[in-house]
Design a protein around this motif. Structure first.
Motif, PDB file in Angstrom:
ATOM      1  N   ALA A 189     -63.916 -18.139  33.722  1.00 25.23           N
ATOM      2  CA  ALA A 189     -65.179 -18.756  34.162  1.00 25.23           C
ATOM      3  C   ALA A 189     -65.127 -20.274  34.016  1.00 25.23           C
ATOM      4  N   ARG A 190     -64.566 -20.754  32.912  1.00 23.94           N
ATOM      5  CA  ARG A 190     -64.425 -22.210  32.724  1.00 23.94           C
ATOM      6  C   ARG A 190     -63.493 -22.803  33.783  1.00 23.94           C
ATOM      7  N   ALA A 191     -62.429 -22.081  34.083  1.00 22.64           N
ATOM      8  CA  ALA A 191     -61.483 -22.573  35.087  1.00 22.64           C
ATOM      9  C   ALA A 191     -62.123 -22.604  36.475  1.00 22.64           C
ATOM     10  N   ILE A 192     -62.918 -21.593  36.792  1.00 25.93           N
ATOM     11  CA  ILE A 192     -63.585 -21.575  38.099  1.00 25.93           C
ATOM     12  C   ILE A 192     -64.597 -22.713  38.207  1.00 25.93           C
TER      13      ILE A 192
ATOM     14  N   ILE B 257     -55.849 -24.490  39.449  1.00 17.51           N
ATOM     15  CA  ILE B 257     -56.746 -24.035  38.390  1.00 17.51           C
ATOM     16  C   ILE B 257     -57.290 -22.646  38.711  1.00 17.51           C
ATOM     17  N   ALA B 258     -57.668 -22.430  39.960  1.00 20.19           N
ATOM     18  CA  ALA B 258     -58.189 -21.119  40.362  1.00 20.19           C
ATOM     19  C   ALA B 258     -57.109 -20.042  40.233  1.00 20.19           C
ATOM     20  N   LEU B 259     -55.894 -20.368  40.637  1.00 22.25           N
ATOM     21  CA  LEU B 259     -54.808 -19.399  40.530  1.00 22.25           C
ATOM     22  C   LEU B 259     -54.439 -19.122  39.075  1.00 22.25           C
ATOM     23  N   LEU B 260     -54.503 -20.144  38.257  1.00 22.04           N
ATOM     24  CA  LEU B 260     -54.241 -19.949  36.831  1.00 22.04           C
ATOM     25  C   LEU B 260     -55.292 -19.027  36.211  1.00 22.04           C
ATOM     26  N   ALA B 261     -56.546 -19.204  36.598  1.00 19.48           N
ATOM     27  CA  ALA B 261     -57.613 -18.327  36.114  1.00 19.48           C
ATOM     28  C   ALA B 261     -57.378 -16.884  36.555  1.00 19.48           C
ATOM     29  N   LEU B 262     -56.976 -16.698  37.803  1.00 17.43           N
ATOM     30  CA  LEU B 262     -56.679 -15.358  38.295  1.00 17.43           C
ATOM     31  C   LEU B 262     -55.521 -14.734  37.528  1.00 17.43           C
ATOM     32  N   GLY B 263     -54.490 -15.517  37.274  1.00 16.20           N
ATOM     33  CA  GLY B 263     -53.344 -15.005  36.527  1.00 16.20           C
ATOM     34  C   GLY B 263     -53.706 -14.592  35.111  1.00 16.20           C
ATOM     35  N   ILE B 264     -54.554 -15.380  34.450  1.00 15.08           N
ATOM     36  CA  ILE B 264     -54.971 -15.055  33.084  1.00 15.08           C
ATOM     37  C   ILE B 264     -55.783 -13.770  33.060  1.00 15.08           C
ATOM     38  N   VAL B 265     -56.685 -13.608  34.018  1.00 16.81           N
ATOM     39  CA  VAL B 265     -57.493 -12.389  34.071  1.00 16.81           C
ATOM     40  C   VAL B 265     -56.614 -11.177  34.359  1.00 16.81           C
TER      41      VAL B 265
END
Length: 105
Positions: free
Chosen positions: A37-40, A51-59
């Motif tokens: 959520a912070r990354a988005i 940043i969006a792709l990194l957030a997706l990868g973490i999830v």
């Protein structure tokens, strides 16, 4: 001649151990989605695709596998190895997305 009966008792362990395990999984899922959520939010201001792709990868690496594991293990009658393979493939996708994001930047 009669065959003796065998009693199999399955023990999940101490209640505190099970509770600690469940709470740690819940915390991992909450942290994963909090980071995403912070990354988005950061993506919305900077429009940085990484940043969006990194957030997706973490999830995909930590949040989704726990939820999918619980759902597949309790709702379906899939064999354990199918559930494990599905979870591993989700985590692999998360790792690949993170890796591509790091090297694409």
């Amino acid at each position: 001649m009669t065959a003796g009966s065998v009693i199999v008792q399955i023990s999940w362990g101490d209640t505190s151990l099970v509770l600690t395990s469940f709470i740690s999984l819940l915390v991992a899922v909450i942290l994963s989605f909090t980071i995403a959520a912070r990354a988005i939010r950061s993506y919305r201001t900077t429009r940085n695709r990484g940043i969006a792709l990194l957030a997706l990868g973490i999830v995909l690496l930590s949040g989704i596998p726990v939820i999918v594991n619980i759902i597949l293990s309790t709702v379906t009658t899939m064999p354990w190895w199918v559930v494990a393979m599905t979870i591993d493939l989700i985590r692999l996708a998360g790792l690949l997305i993170i890796l591509v994001t790091i090297y694409d930047s």
